[in-house]
Scaffold this active site. Structure first.
Site, short mmCIF file in Angstrom:
data_model
loop_
_atom_site.label_atom_id
_atom_site.label_comp_id
_atom_site.label_asym_id
_atom_site.label_seq_id
_atom_site.Cartn_x
_atom_site.Cartn_y
_atom_site.Cartn_z
N ASP A 1 -2.73 -2.50 -6.17
CA ASP A 1 -1.33 -2.10 -6.09
C ASP A 1 -1.17 -0.76 -5.38
O ASP A 1 -2.02 0.13 -5.50
CB ASP A 1 -0.74 -2.01 -7.50
CG ASP A 1 0.69 -1.53 -7.49
OD1 ASP A 1 1.57 -2.29 -7.06
OD2 ASP A 1 0.93 -0.37 -7.90
N GLU B 1 -2.03 -4.16 -1.27
CA GLU B 1 -0.59 -4.09 -1.06
C GLU B 1 -0.29 -2.92 -0.11
O GLU B 1 -0.26 -1.77 -0.52
CB GLU B 1 0.14 -3.88 -2.39
CG GLU B 1 1.66 -3.90 -2.24
CD GLU B 1 2.40 -3.28 -3.41
OE1 GLU B 1 3.52 -3.71 -3.69
OE2 GLU B 1 1.85 -2.35 -4.03
#
Length: 765
Positions: free
Chosen positions: A477, A532
């Protein structure tokens, strides 16, 4: 990345004094309390504390005998000096080699024995018969750094930034050499969980913690009546605190399984009790707000034993993004066991081959969606125990599903009482000090990837989840925030290469990403690594040995943004060329995960594609025995085509957030109370309701609702890709982009052969 509705929660003093009695009766077992199965419904809030003090931590030296030594110290064992592992003082500068210190080569380059065990019940309990069959697999090793020059052949445009890229790769190679020299290699360096935290042996329990800022430390908990004077720890000159607790007279462990534990420290910011940084489980006790660390070490007969081998990595990934807590149809926090029994079979039936689980790492604030991590090695206790999670993963493997973990190494919770923030009383312990260590939009702390011990912590954390829980890979993330000192905030990336390779690049963070991808792919060749990144960083998905960052896939985040942009416009303003460009605009040889929408679009304050298309008509006109409306008919048709076009053109993998496959009509709103922001603004809560924090799978299953047809189309789409593998087939050029025929163009964007197969499958439903 999800932001907690932009709400900044109130701060409280960061010093916490236990109200537990300080007396100690001498029997460690008599005061043990178990909180493993207790749940509560108290609100989770983020507590923040700040300190302007900084502390430059020194490294440590660890020996194979699990003792922390001082350089140059004498030992009765003549082999002690040659056995020890030395850590450099800093990552960013040349490393000083201490005279007389040699490193121990702890090799992982050897055959690994995999144990096959007997049957297991659906509840995850180990069978009374443990017939273990061991089989050998090939050696696992991390390849040495390559030349790092292939990136220039892949993308000649990089030659204009060769100085930066060669410097980056040089830093990576130097780091590999330092780790080899001082730690015995990356394979050994990434096993920090075998040295830090609680280490059980035949004779007792050793507890170690890196807290260089602390002036004194002691281990407290149920086992010693929370007496800070009972078990005093000692510190070496490298900032590592240690204590050994021998077994009780009857041979039982000094800390019973399920005991609450904390480290009590006198710090530059005052006295504080912290959850151990390497804790493997933590629980919020009834009546308390901060979490408590739990010594989790169940008897062997109660530990979950994996029964099923991990599936091979598929050529094309079809990922079902899920959140265990909100996966129930009821307004509750769901459990790992219920997810295992109810949701995993659904995912398999829908045709997905991987499940990506969010909010695995413990986070004290539920509404953070799992992105404000407090305890990095502990699975979220809201949903069950560590063994429950293992049972879930094993069941997924039995179904042939990969299990990917949404791992957060980009930042950490601001919590002081139960997180890493101000752990040893200093601002710059695990994080950058000052403003560089604070993410103003996320209200969280930012890691210092140039710190040796931070590297050990994060690399070991990634390996822990792969090794202990058998996860099949990660979705990292917030990687954009990691790679740039501006964190991608208020920056519009245009594709100009100077935006990626300059002073705004955090080279320490990029080197960490290279190292963690090295470790993942070297020791776990079948593991999947997804990053990401919204910036479009070149070389992001090129192997590290070729000079890249090393991810397998990049999340193609621009596609979801494009669909939302179009849905805000009139149909006649949709540009077919712009759609094709967004779908196919990705770097050569760098694979992408395409998605029309993810969890971001499902949060309160945003809208899912289904809601953009059908709005409030979804509440009144989705029953098949009632008339439809033009908005519903158009919405259902476009919902299907948007997803099919995205899967057909958008990337080599596909992702869907749970419930969106059938156009889930409700947004996600976590339980929360009223808030008063620092600027005085009042933000109303929802009375801590779970009504909008669930997934109505019953709507997609109801054969009398139009949601069922949307779900069945998505299922047909997944099975079509499984049969023909069009996401990873050779590139096909989109030859027709007719702006004047927008009505027929949506289907024309998919090669007609695949459309015929989709229609054939659809007719069979």
């Amino acid at each position: 990345m999800v932001y907690a509705s932009g709400i900044r929660l109130p701060c409280v003093p960061h010093l916490y004094k236990s109200s537990a009695p300080s007396g100690f009766n001498g029997d460690r077992r008599s005061t043990s309390l178990s909180f493993l199965l207790k749940k509560d419904s108290f609100s989770r809030k983020i507590f923040a504390g700040k300190s302007s003090k900084e502390f430059d931590a020194s490294p440590l030296i660890i020996t194979a005998s699990e003792k922390v030594l001082v350089p140059g110290s004498q030992s009765d064992d003549p082999s002690a000096v040659t056995d020890q592992l030395e850590t450099p003082e800093t990552v960013s500068e040349d490393i000083e080699v201490r005279n007389g210190i040699e490193s121990l080569q702890m090799e992982d380059n050897e055959n690994v024995e995999i144990e096959d065990h007997g049957p297991v019940t659906l509840q995850g309990k180990v069978s009374s018969e443990k017939s273990e069959v061991k089989r050998e697999v090939g050696p696992r090793s991390i390849p040495p750094p390559g030349a790092g020059q292939n990136i220039y052949e892949i993308d000649p445009n990089l030659l204009g930034h060769r100085q930066h890229l060669d410097y980056r790769y040089g830093r990576y190679k130097q780091m590999c050499e330092d780790i080899d020299k001082y730690e015995g290699g990356l394979a050994a360096f990434s096993r920090g969980y075998e040295k830090f935290g609680f280490i059980r042996s035949d004779t007792g329990i050793t507890y170690r913690e890196w807290a260089p800022g602390a002036k004194s430390a002691s281990l407290i908990g149920d086992f010693n009546n929370w007496n800070p004077n009972a078990d005093i720890m000692t510190q070496n000159e490298f900032g590592v605190w240690e204590i050994f607790l021998p077994n009780n007279a009857d041979g039982s462990p000094p800390i019973p399984h399920g005991s609450r534990v904390k480290i009590h420290m006198d710090t530059p910011s005052g006295i504080k009790d912290s959850i151990p940084a390497w804790i493997k489980f933590s629980v919020q006790a009834p009546g308390e707000i901060p979490y408590n660390g739990i010594y989790y070490d169940p008897p062997e007969e109660e530990k979950y034993v994996f029964q099923h081998p991990q599936p091979k990595k598929p050529k094309s990934l079809r990922i079902y993004e899920a959140h265990v807590g909100m996966s129930s149809t009821e307004p509750i926090i769901n459990t790992y066991a219920n997810f295992r029994d109810d949701v995993l079979p659904r995912i398999k039936r829908l045709g997905y081959n991987a499940v990506q689980i969010m909010a695995v790492q413990e986070h004290s604030y539920y509404a953070s969606f799992g992105y404000h991590v407090t305890n990095f090695f502990a699975p979220s206790s809201r949903c069950g125990t560590p063994d429950d999670l293992k049972s879930l993963i094993d069941k997924a493997h039995e179904l042939g599903l990969l299990v990917l973990m949404d791992i957060v190494h980009s930042h950490a919770s601001n919590n002081v009482l139960d997180g890493l923030n101000m752990f040893d009383g200093t601002d710059g312990h695990y994080f950058h000090s000052g403003s560089r260590g604070y993410h103003w939009m996320w209200d969280s702390r930012l890691f210092n990837y140039g710190s040796w011990e931070v590297l050990r912590f994060l690399l070991s954390n990634a390996r822990w989840w792969l090794e202990e829980y058998k996860f099949d890979g990660f979705r990292f993330d917030g990687v954009t925030s990691m790679m740039y000192t501006h964190h991608g905030l208020q920056v519009a990336f245009t594709g100009n290469y100077s935006e990626y390779f300059g002073f705004a690049t955090d080279v320490d963070a990029v080197v960490y990403l290279m190292l963690v991808n090295d470790m993942i792919h070297g020791l776990y060749p079948e593991a999947v690594s997804i990053g990401e990144d919204v910036s479009g960083m070149p070389t992001f998905c090129i192997p590290v040995q070729d000079g890249g960052v090393g991810f397998d896939y990049r999340l193609q985040m621009a596609i979801a943004d494009k669909w939302i942009e179009l849905l805000k416009k009139r149909d006649e303003d949709w540009k077919m060329g712009a759609i094709v460009h967004t779908m196919t605009n990705r770097r050569w040889l760098e694979k992408c995960v395409a998605y029309a929408e993810s969890h971001d679009q499902a949060l309160v304050g945003d809208k899912t594609i289904a809601f953009w298309l059908m709005d409030k008509d979804m509440y009144d006109f989705m029953a098949l025995d009632r008339p439809s409306t033009p908005r519903i008919d158009r919405g259902i048709a476009l919902h299907k085509m948007i997803r099919l076009v995205t899967m057909g053109l958008g990337g080599e993998a596909y992702l869907n957030f749970m419930g969106n496959e059938f156009g889930h009509p409700e947004w996600i709103d976590f339980p929360r109370g009223d808030q008063r922001l620092p600027n005085g603004q009042f933000v109303p809560g929802n009375n801590f309701s779970y009504d909008k924090c669930r997934r109505r799978f019953d709507l997609g299953d109801a054969d009398y609702l139009r949601y069922r047809g949307m779900q069945e189309f998505d299922r047909a789409m997944q099975h079509l890709e499984e049969k023909y593998g069009f996401m990873t087939s050779e590139h096909q050029y989109v030859s027709r982009k007719d702006q004047g025929d927008r009505g027929g163009m949506m289907t024309d964007l998919i090669p007609s052969w695949y459309m015929r197969q989709a229609e054939r499958l659809w007719s069979m439903l």
